[in-house]
Design a protein around this motif. Structure first.
Motif, PDB file in Angstrom:
ATOM      1  N   LYS A 183       0.979  -1.286   0.142  1.00 51.12           N
ATOM      2  CA  LYS A 183      -0.087   0.030  -0.127  1.00 51.12           C
ATOM      3  C   LYS A 183       0.909   1.022  -0.131  1.00 51.12           C
ATOM      4  N   ILE A 184       0.729   1.912  -1.188  1.00 57.32           N
ATOM      5  CA  ILE A 184       1.724   3.232  -1.013  1.00 57.32           C
ATOM      6  C   ILE A 184       0.915   4.226  -0.347  1.00 57.32           C
ATOM      7  N   VAL A 185       1.554   4.981   0.749  1.00 58.43           N
ATOM      8  CA  VAL A 185       1.325   6.012   1.247  1.00 58.43           C
ATOM      9  C   VAL A 185       1.412   7.445   1.103  1.00 58.43           C
ATOM     10  N   GLY A 186       2.610   7.296   0.381  1.00 56.23           N
ATOM     11  CA  GLY A 186       2.938   8.672  -0.190  1.00 56.23           C
ATOM     12  C   GLY A 186       4.109   8.534  -1.118  1.00 56.23           C
ATOM     13  N   ILE A 187       4.441   9.933  -1.986  1.00 58.27           N
ATOM     14  CA  ILE A 187       5.718  10.169  -2.521  1.00 58.27           C
ATOM     15  C   ILE A 187       6.304  11.203  -2.497  1.00 58.27           C
ATOM     16  N   GLY A 188       7.575  11.243  -2.115  1.00 55.51           N
ATOM     17  CA  GLY A 188       8.468  12.347  -1.891  1.00 55.51           C
ATOM     18  C   GLY A 188       9.683  12.344  -2.756  1.00 55.51           C
ATOM     19  N   THR A 189      10.049  13.514  -3.000  1.00 57.00           N
ATOM     20  CA  THR A 189      11.167  13.818  -4.034  1.00 57.00           C
ATOM     21  C   THR A 189      11.873  14.925  -3.440  1.00 57.00           C
ATOM     22  N   LEU A 190      13.252  14.931  -3.851  1.00 54.59           N
ATOM     23  CA  LEU A 190      14.208  16.014  -3.340  1.00 54.59           C
ATOM     24  C   LEU A 190      13.630  17.377  -4.164  1.00 54.59           C
ATOM     25  N   ILE A 191      14.004  17.058  -5.493  1.00 52.47           N
ATOM     26  CA  ILE A 191      13.781  18.266  -6.768  1.00 52.47           C
ATOM     27  C   ILE A 191      12.574  17.701  -7.714  1.00 52.47           C
ATOM     28  N   GLU A 192      11.676  18.970  -7.796  1.00 50.97           N
ATOM     29  CA  GLU A 192      10.538  18.394  -8.791  1.00 50.97           C
ATOM     30  C   GLU A 192      10.795  19.512  -9.964  1.00 50.97           C
ATOM     31  N   LYS A 193      10.801  19.105 -10.989  1.00 52.28           N
ATOM     32  CA  LYS A 193      10.763  20.064 -12.152  1.00 52.28           C
ATOM     33  C   LYS A 193       9.199  20.062 -12.764  1.00 52.28           C
ATOM     34  N   ASN A 194       8.617  20.986 -12.232  1.00 46.94           N
ATOM     35  CA  ASN A 194       7.028  21.022 -12.756  1.00 46.94           C
ATOM     36  C   ASN A 194       6.666  21.284 -14.079  1.00 46.94           C
ATOM     37  N   PHE A 195       7.508  21.815 -14.691  1.00 49.21           N
ATOM     38  CA  PHE A 195       7.305  22.230 -16.119  1.00 49.21           C
ATOM     39  C   PHE A 195       7.234  20.931 -16.751  1.00 49.21           C
ATOM     40  N   GLU A 196       7.730  19.523 -16.447  1.00 51.52           N
ATOM     41  CA  GLU A 196       7.643  18.424 -17.259  1.00 51.52           C
ATOM     42  C   GLU A 196       6.482  17.414 -16.873  1.00 51.52           C
ATOM     43  N   GLY A 197       5.596  17.893 -15.828  1.00 48.77           N
ATOM     44  CA  GLY A 197       4.508  17.271 -15.657  1.00 48.77           C
ATOM     45  C   GLY A 197       4.232  16.177 -14.979  1.00 48.77           C
ATOM     46  N   GLY A 198       5.350  15.669 -14.239  1.00 49.80           N
ATOM     47  CA  GLY A 198       5.210  14.532 -13.535  1.00 49.80           C
ATOM     48  C   GLY A 198       4.454  14.286 -12.169  1.00 49.80           C
ATOM     49  N   ARG A 199       4.185  15.577 -11.599  1.00 49.72           N
ATOM     50  CA  ARG A 199       2.981  15.825 -10.476  1.00 49.72           C
ATOM     51  C   ARG A 199       1.793  15.348 -11.048  1.00 49.72           C
ATOM     52  N   ASN A 200       1.232  15.899 -12.259  1.00 51.93           N
ATOM     53  CA  ASN A 200       0.113  15.517 -12.985  1.00 51.93           C
ATOM     54  C   ASN A 200      -0.032  13.888 -13.445  1.00 51.93           C
ATOM     55  N   ALA A 201       1.075  13.317 -13.725  1.00 52.00           N
ATOM     56  CA  ALA A 201       1.104  11.927 -13.920  1.00 52.00           C
ATOM     57  C   ALA A 201       0.987  11.121 -12.746  1.00 52.00           C
ATOM     58  N   LEU A 202       1.292  11.471 -11.467  1.00 54.55           N
ATOM     59  CA  LEU A 202       1.312  10.759 -10.560  1.00 54.55           C
ATOM     60  C   LEU A 202       0.017  10.943  -9.866  1.00 54.55           C
ATOM     61  N   LYS A 203      -1.027  11.638 -10.095  1.00 57.39           N
ATOM     62  CA  LYS A 203      -2.207  12.062  -9.468  1.00 57.39           C
ATOM     63  C   LYS A 203      -3.236  10.617  -9.503  1.00 57.39           C
ATOM     64  N   LYS A 204      -2.957   9.980 -10.561  1.00 55.70           N
ATOM     65  CA  LYS A 204      -3.607   8.649 -10.464  1.00 55.70           C
ATOM     66  C   LYS A 204      -3.228   7.865  -9.624  1.00 55.70           C
ATOM     67  N   VAL A 205      -2.338   7.941  -9.123  1.00 57.48           N
ATOM     68  CA  VAL A 205      -1.913   6.932  -7.606  1.00 57.48           C
ATOM     69  C   VAL A 205      -2.674   7.208  -6.380  1.00 57.48           C
TER      70      VAL A 205
END
Length: 163
Positions: free
Chosen positions: A119-141
Motif C-alpha cells: 500500500k503506497i502511502v505517499g511519494i516524496g522527491t528532493l527536486i521537482e521540475k514541475n514544467f515536465e508534468g510529473g506531478r500530474n502523471a502521479l495524480k492517478k496513484v
C-alpha cells in the motif's frame, strides 16, 4: 541539504504524519541515499529501506518483481528490480526519489509496489521540475506527493524555483 531533508521528513512532511511507514522504497543510486535513509529510519520508524536495483545481482533470487522505466540520464529504458522477500504484501510504503520530472520512473516504482501487494502511502522527491508534468502523471496513484524544492523553469542558463 541533508539536514534539511531529514528535518522535513521527520518534522514537517505531511507524508509522515502518522509516523507509521513500514517500508521506504527508492532506486539504488548512491551512498547519499543510504545515509539519508538511515536517518529517516530512526526518525519516522521505518522498518526497512528497499532499493529497486537497475541490474540483478547474483545474490538475488530467480523470482523477482521487474518493470521497465525510462531513464533521463541514460536516454533509454532501464529495468527496475526488487526481490519479493523485501517487499511483503500489505506493507505501507513511502516512495522517495531524487527527481520528479515526467513521473515515469516513480510510476515504475509504483508498479513494483502494487505488484507486490504493498500500500503506497505517499511519494516524496528532493527536486521537482514541475514544467515536465510529473506531478500530474502521479495524480492517478491517489497519494500525497511532496517535494523539497520545485523548479518552475530552466531557461537561458537560469533555474527558477517556485515559491
Amino acid at each position: 541539504m541533508l539536514h534539511n531533508l531529514l528535518s522535513y521528513f521527520t518534522e514537517a512532511c505531511p507524508l509522515c504524519d502518522d509516523r507509521n511507514v513500514a517500508v521506504h522504497f527508492t532506486i539504488h543510486v548512491n551512498v547519499l541515499y543510504h545515509f539519508t535513509f538511515v536517518g529517516l529510519q530512526s526518525a519516522i520508524e521505518i522498518v526497512q529501506v528497499v532499493y529497486a536495483r537497475k541490474t540483478k545481482p547474483i545474490t538475488m533470487p530467480d523470482q523477482v518483481y521487474l518493470t521497465l522505466a525510462p531513464s533521463h540520464t541514460k536516454g533509454r529504458l532501464v529495468e527496475l528490480i526488487i526481490s519479493p522477500e523485501h517487499l511483503p504484501q500489505g506493507e505501507r510504503v513511502l516512495i522517495i526519489d531524487d527527481f520528479l520530472a515526467t513521473g515515469a520512473t516513480i510510476l515504475g516504482l509504483v508498479r513494483l509496489a502494487e505488484t507486490a501487494g504493498a500500500k503506497i502511502v505517499g511519494i516524496g522527491t528532493l527536486i521537482e521540475k514541475n514544467f515536465e508534468g510529473g506531478r500530474n502523471a502521479l495524480k492517478k496513484v491517489g497519494v500525497p506527493v511532496e517535494s523539497l524544492a520545485i523548479i518552475s523553469s530552466m531557461e537561458n542558463n537560469t533555474i527558477t524555483f517556485a515559491e
